[in-house]
Each structure stands twice: as C-alpha cells, then as structure tokens.
Design an enzyme around this catalytic site. Structure first.
Site, PDB file in Angstrom:
ATOM      1  N   LYS A  33      58.233 131.901  63.854  1.00 18.20           N
ATOM      2  CA  LYS A  33      58.862 131.430  62.121  1.00 18.20           C
ATOM      3  C   LYS A  33      56.992 130.902  61.404  1.00 18.20           C
ATOM      4  CE  LYS A  33      58.520 126.947  60.314  1.00 18.20           C
ATOM      5  NZ  LYS A  33      57.941 126.943  59.111  1.00 18.20           N
TER       6      LYS A  33
ATOM      7  N   GLU B 123      47.218 126.029  69.813  1.00 19.69           N
ATOM      8  CA  GLU B 123      46.261 125.982  69.104  1.00 19.69           C
ATOM      9  C   GLU B 123      45.786 125.076  67.622  1.00 19.69           C
ATOM     10  OE1 GLU B 123      44.021 127.926  69.679  1.00 19.69           O
ATOM     11  OE2 GLU B 123      45.113 129.577  71.066  1.00 19.69           O
TER      12      GLU B 123
ATOM     13  N   GLU C 167      39.962 116.306  60.032  1.00 18.35           N
ATOM     14  CA  GLU C 167      40.264 117.463  59.407  1.00 18.35           C
ATOM     15  C   GLU C 167      40.118 116.876  57.594  1.00 18.35           C
ATOM     16  OE1 GLU C 167      43.101 119.752  61.059  1.00 18.35           O
ATOM     17  OE2 GLU C 167      41.913 122.280  61.240  1.00 18.35           O
TER      18      GLU C 167
HETATM   19  P1  NAP Z   1      51.651 122.302  60.031  1.00 18.55           P
HETATM   20  O1  NAP Z   1      51.489 121.418  59.191  1.00 18.55           O
HETATM   21  O2  NAP Z   1      51.005 121.626  61.076  1.00 18.55           O
HETATM   22  O3  NAP Z   1      52.580 123.638  60.215  1.00 18.55           O
HETATM   23  C1  NAP Z   1      52.108 124.732  60.863  1.00 18.55           C
HETATM   24  C2  NAP Z   1      53.686 124.854  61.325  1.00 18.55           C
HETATM   25  O4  NAP Z   1      54.304 123.985  61.909  1.00 18.55           O
HETATM   26  C3  NAP Z   1      54.094 125.892  59.938  1.00 18.55           C
HETATM   27  O5  NAP Z   1      55.007 126.720  60.550  1.00 18.55           O
HETATM   28  C4  NAP Z   1      55.054 124.539  59.741  1.00 18.55           C
HETATM   29  O6  NAP Z   1      55.832 124.564  59.205  1.00 18.55           O
HETATM   30  C5  NAP Z   1      55.759 124.592  61.046  1.00 18.55           C
HETATM   31  N1  NAP Z   1      56.167 122.999  61.161  1.00 18.55           N
HETATM   32  C6  NAP Z   1      55.614 121.433  60.684  1.00 18.55           C
HETATM   33  N2  NAP Z   1      57.087 120.138  61.272  1.00 18.55           N
HETATM   34  C7  NAP Z   1      57.193 121.397  61.980  1.00 18.55           C
HETATM   35  C8  NAP Z   1      58.148 120.451  63.386  1.00 18.55           C
HETATM   36  N3  NAP Z   1      58.582 118.921  63.335  1.00 18.55           N
HETATM   37  N4  NAP Z   1      58.775 120.709  63.926  1.00 18.55           N
HETATM   38  C9  NAP Z   1      58.151 122.390  64.400  1.00 18.55           C
HETATM   39  N5  NAP Z   1      57.400 122.964  63.763  1.00 18.55           N
HETATM   40  C10 NAP Z   1      56.194 121.851  62.163  1.00 18.55           C
HETATM   41  O7  NAP Z   1      50.156 122.581  59.509  1.00 18.55           O
HETATM   42  P2  NAP Z   1      49.579 124.101  58.714  1.00 18.55           P
HETATM   43  O8  NAP Z   1      49.187 122.805  57.430  1.00 18.55           O
HETATM   44  O9  NAP Z   1      50.211 124.888  58.238  1.00 18.55           O
HETATM   45  O10 NAP Z   1      48.291 124.388  59.311  1.00 18.55           O
HETATM   46  C11 NAP Z   1      46.956 123.895  58.468  1.00 18.55           C
HETATM   47  C12 NAP Z   1      46.725 123.661  60.256  1.00 18.55           C
HETATM   48  O11 NAP Z   1      46.612 124.803  61.112  1.00 18.55           O
HETATM   49  C13 NAP Z   1      45.871 122.569  60.730  1.00 18.55           C
HETATM   50  O12 NAP Z   1      45.173 121.526  61.229  1.00 18.55           O
HETATM   51  C14 NAP Z   1      44.763 123.890  61.168  1.00 18.55           C
HETATM   52  O13 NAP Z   1      43.240 123.415  62.095  1.00 18.55           O
HETATM   53  C15 NAP Z   1      45.464 124.785  61.810  1.00 18.55           C
HETATM   54  N6  NAP Z   1      44.462 125.956  62.873  1.00 18.55           N
HETATM   55  C16 NAP Z   1      44.333 126.132  64.225  1.00 18.55           C
HETATM   56  C17 NAP Z   1      44.191 126.852  64.314  1.00 18.55           C
HETATM   57  C18 NAP Z   1      43.610 127.431  66.192  1.00 18.55           C
HETATM   58  O14 NAP Z   1      43.670 129.372  65.902  1.00 18.55           O
HETATM   59  N7  NAP Z   1      43.500 126.248  66.450  1.00 18.55           N
HETATM   60  C19 NAP Z   1      44.189 128.402  63.694  1.00 18.55           C
HETATM   61  C20 NAP Z   1      44.726 128.210  62.162  1.00 18.55           C
HETATM   62  C21 NAP Z   1      44.771 127.006  61.930  1.00 18.55           C
HETATM   63  P3  NAP Z   1      56.403 124.655  57.700  1.00 18.55           P
HETATM   64  O15 NAP Z   1      56.900 125.613  56.775  1.00 18.55           O
HETATM   65  O16 NAP Z   1      57.584 123.464  57.652  1.00 18.55           O
HETATM   66  O17 NAP Z   1      54.811 124.106  57.217  1.00 18.55           O
END
Ligand code: NAP
Ligand code: MG
Length: 499
Positions: free
Chosen positions: A174, A249, A380
């Site tokens: 997804k 991650e 963050e």
């Molecule tokens: P996010 O809000 O945590 O969302 C990530 C993914 O999870 C999206 O596809 C989101 O769907 C989904 N999601 C949200 N709530 C969920 C739930 N209850 N159950 C299952 N899936 C769910 O993160 P983001 O805002 O997209 O990305 C930014 C974050 O990613 C930052 O914290 C960044 O540091 C982190 N990141 C980490 C790495 C690494 O390698 N460690 C790399 C890149 C990014 P939706 O489509 O609804 O949003």
C-alpha cells in the site's frame, strides 16, 4: 491510469470498491485525478492472489527469480521520464530530484536485488554433534504486507518490494494515499516484464481502512512498514494480535555534528544540501546541527547565505532547487514549528516564511538558539528546517547528538580520525556519516535504532529480513539408541551404568 483502476491485483489493473477521492498536485493545488480506494475486500483479493502466486514463485530457483527482476529493471528503464514526471507531479519535489535521484536510485536497487537474489547466506552445513549433519534452509515467509510513505514514493515501494520478492515471497503493497501513482506504474512494468501474476500487488487507499486491512489479514505473514513512529507503534500493536513479524522503518531527527577541526565550507554546503533535500522531507535529513563554539558563527553565517540563495518554486523547472512540500496542511504544520520556536526566543537566520506562491511552498530555514529540550529540536518537523546549537567539548557534542528519542542517521564533520572513530562508535544511529550526510547505497544496510524502528532495508541484510532460517538435522548414526537417550532413560546407558 484509466477508469479509476488504481489497484493492481493479480497482474491486472482493477477498480477499488471504496470511496472516490481526488488526488492533488501539491505544487499547483490542481487535481491530478480521481482515485477509487481499496476496501477490505479488495485487500483480501490481493492477499489471496499473492498467496496463490507464492506457491510457485517461492519454488523457482534463485536464478529464475533473478531473471524476472532484471526484466523488471529493463522494462522500467524504458520509462524513466514517465516515472520522473509522475513522481514530481504527485509529490511536488523537483524534477532534478526525480530524474537524478529517485528513478536511478530505484533502478539501481532493483538491479542490486536481482543479483542478491542469488546470494543466500547462512552457516555452513557440518557435523556439530556426533553422528549428525546439520544444515540450514533460508526460506521465504509467504505473503508480505507492506505500507509505504509519501516522501519517496517510488524508492520506498522498491525498497519494500525488491528484497521481499527476491527472497521468494509475494507482496501486497500500500503506497501512501497521497502518492500512489509510481507504485502503480511499477506494477504495470512488472506485468509488462512478465512477472508472474500475483507476485506484486498494489492496493491504494487510506491507512485506517486499507492499511489496517493488510496488517490484520490472517494470511499476511509479515508487515513491513516505513512511516512515522506513531503509526509504526500502532501497527506493531495490531500485529501482536497474531504474532506477525514486523519490520519498522520509522522517523528520524538526525544530528549533524561540526567539530572545530572540520572543513567549514564543506560542512556548510553539506548541511544545506542535507537539510533541504526533498524539501527536508527525508527521514535521514540533517535536522540538528551541533557546532563547536569557535566555528559556530562562521558555520551558521555560511549556511544562512547558501539557504538564502536557494530557488524555491515550480518543481517542473529544471533550475528550481526546492519544490513544494507534500500538502498545504503539512506545510502549515512545518510553519507552526518555526513560528513557535520564534515565540520562545529562537532566532531565524534564513527563511522561516511561506513564499508568495500558489501551492505548499516554504523557504529553507535555519533556526539558532532553540533550546535542546524544545519541540523544534526534539520532534520530527519533516520540512526544510535546520536548528543549530553550540557545544564546547566532544563529550557534550555526542551527548547532545544522542539526546532525542530517534536513532536513524547522523553525521560528524572532522579531520581527526580519532574523533571520527569516536563519533561512529558513540552516536546512537543506524548510519553515521563522516564528512558527508545523505548518500545511501543499495549494497549497504539502512535502518534505525531507538524510536526509529528496527530491521534493515537495502543490502543483503534486507534479504535476510524477509526469510526465516530453518535448521535441518540428519542423524546418520545407525544405532537405535543414541548417545543422548541415556540422559532421558537409563535403559539406553551401557549395562555397567544402569544400576
Ligand atoms: P505515516 O503517516 O506514518 O504513513 C505511512 C503509511 O502508513 C501511509 O501509507 C499511511 O497511509 C499508512 N498508515 C497510516 N495510518 C495507518 C494505520 N492506522 N494502519 C496502517 N497503515 C497506516 O507517514 P508519512 O507521513 O506518510 O511519512 C513520513 C514519515 O515516514 C516520517 O516520520 C519519516 O521519518 C518516515 N520515513 C522513514 C523512513 C525510514 O527509512 N526510516 C523513510 C521514509 C520516511 P495514508 O495513505 O493514509 O497516509
Ligand atoms: Mg500520513
């Protein structure tokens, strides 16, 4: 994409059964297209297709799987400009980033895993107990459920998909609902390249509905997630109900430590690039500069000068340095952090405002004097915002660098090899750069410690993440009573020991 067929299930585009949402280009505010979301039933269909494909995909030889992955890379390389343009349209990142970073990085990752598929590692078979031979089998797990973020939609999809399928698993991915386009295009390339149906499935929808349906599906063997720490914790909680393996991650807040013997021009240029890359929406971005007292003014002055010169605007223009952030909501969240830092006495040396442009734009921003325990330094922000603070000795620098809940990446800038070694030893992070900050390579592992999660993407370690190791022991001692049986019941001991 046509006819709202934004799901890719069993080698076919398919319309999701859920609500229709409008996808928006964050740099223009204009609609891109309408998307019909996946329901739990669509997720179930994708998991079923993946489960069926697993039976044959996992039985192919590594060489055959490798050929399929090379074919995918070849197919994708025919469409580089299409991938780059779509990545820019859905994220607002510059076309230079999409063309020079996202797409070639993804292609390299696919090619790396096409090779790595043939490099399974483990202990040597051998006689570890008298009369036996032991060996290991490194086995695929089954259907992997993957959930990816919006910041690098294509690269994150590739980082999740490739090690999983190279190891013999099949996958339901997804992407973020904000950026589903390039994952869909990748699935389409896979179909054109002849990847067997069901090996790679893409479901598009919200985290709450589509994401949770993946995590809670009984036939999903493992959940691989990249995203925020808050959602990662929630997913880990849900996965515990069925004791599913998780790979997380999560967020980061990378320190950038500048010692007094550093090349300040190199450090300043490095800090600007590493804090504004991808609009600062990079989990490893430089976010907290800690700078020795004696070089603080020189360093921050130079960073501010360079940031002031950055061109922010239309991401499709090749001369633009920084495009828009992912959405107006997110931009306003970033601006909120900066405004609150100002109100609590910090000084903004560059940026700190929204340029007068339609779309989710924000200027590269340097903040000095925000206290170590303030939210600007601890949380963050995920935007182009760098804070800078002073230190006066090495011990203080390292302790400040370690003083957040995160541990994804860090850098130290010095010309002293002992300092470099101490920093790489003592800084708590999955990656420590010396005299650089950002570059990753497919051959080396990426992943965090502390609240940044666990598990590795990229490298041979990622292949291991998506396998389990089975021990097979063959007893070739022909005697009916084995040496260890005597410990359990005396009948098996030699007559002289049976009293
Ligand atoms: P996010 O809000 O945590 O969302 C990530 C993914 O999870 C999206 O596809 C989101 O769907 C989904 N999601 C949200 N709530 C969920 C739930 N209850 N159950 C299952 N899936 C769910 O993160 P983001 O805002 O997209 O990305 C930014 C974050 O990613 C930052 O914290 C960044 O540091 C982190 N990141 C980490 C790495 C690494 O390698 N460690 C790399 C890149 C990014 P939706 O489509 O609804 O949003
Ligand atoms: Mg989100």
């Amino acid at each position: 994409m046509t006819n709202l067929e934004h799901q890719y299930v069993n080698g076919q585009p398919k319309r999701g059964g859920g609500k229709v949402h409008t996808l928006v280009n964050p740099a223009t505010g204009l609609p891109i297209e309408e998307i019909a979301y996946a329901t739990a039933d669509d997720v179930d269909a994708a998991v079923q297709a993946a489960g069926k494909a697993f039976l044959s995909w996992s039985r192919l030889t590594p060489a055959t799987r490798s050929e399929h992955l090379h074919a995918l890379a070849n197919q994708m390389s025919l469409k580089v400009p299409v991938f780059a343009a779509l990545e820019t349209k859905q994220t607002g990142k510059t076309i230079r980033m999409s063309t020079e970073f996202d797409v070639p990085g993804s292609l390299d990752n696919i090619r790396f895993f096409a090779g790595a598929a043939r490099n399974r590692q483990g202990l040597a078979a051998g006689q570890y107990m008298d009369g036996t031979t032991s060996m290991t089998r490194r086995e695929a797990l089954g259907v992997i459920g993957s959930i990816a973020p919006w910041n690098y939609p294509l690269q994150m999809a590739v980082w999740k998909i490739l090690p999983a399928i190279a190891a013999g698993n099949t996958i339901v991915l997804k992407p973020s609902e904000l950026t589903p386009g390039t994952a869909w295009l990748l699935a389409d390339c896979a179909a054109a390249a002849g990847l067997p149906d069901g090996v790679l499935n893409v479901v598009v929808g919200s985290g709450r509905e589509t994401g949770e349906a993946i995590v809670n599906h009984k036939s999903v063997a493992m959940v691989s997630f990249t995203g925020s720490t808050a959602v990662g914790r929630h997913i880990m909680g849900m996965a515990s109900q069925s004791a599913k393996r998780v790979h997380l991650e999560l967020g980061g807040k990378a320190p950038f430590v500048v010692f007094d013997d550093a090349d300040i021009e190199a450090a300043a240029r490095g800090a600007v690039a590493a804090s504004t890359i991808n609009g600062g929406q990079d989990c490893t971005a430089a976010t907290r500069a800690y700078v020795h007292d004696s070089v603080f003014d020189h360093f921050t002055g130079r960073v501010a000068e360079l940031m002031d010169r950055m061109i922010v605007g239309d991401p499709t223009d090749p001369s633009t340095d920084m495009g828009s952030l992912i959405s107006v909501n997110h931009r306003d969240r970033v601006a909120g952090f900066v405004d609150r830092a100002r109100q609590t006495g910090a000084t903004v040396l560059s940026g700190g405002y929204k340029p007068e442009l339609e779309g989710a734009f924000y200027r590269p921003t340097l903040i000095v004097g925000a206290p170590q325990n303030s939210e600007a330094v601890q949380d963050e922000i995920f935007g182009p915002v760098l804070t800078a603070l002073r230190f006066s000795n090495d011990t203080e620098a390292i302790s400040l660098a370690n003083d957040t809940e995160y541990g994804l990446a860090a850098s130290a800038w010095t010309s002293d090899v002992d300092r470099a070694m101490r920093a790489s030893d003592e800084i708590e992070a999955g990656c420590v750069w010396i005299n650089d900050h950002i570059p990753l390579v497919s051959d080396m592992p990426h992943g965090g410690v502390k609240a940044s999660g666990f598990g590795k993407d990229m490298s041979i370690y990622a292949l291991e993440e998506y396998t389990s190791v089975k021990h097979v022991m063959i007893n070739h001692d022909k005697r009916p009573s084995k040496a260890w049986h005597g410990t359990v019941f005396k009948e098996n001991r030699p007559p002289s020991e049976r009293q």
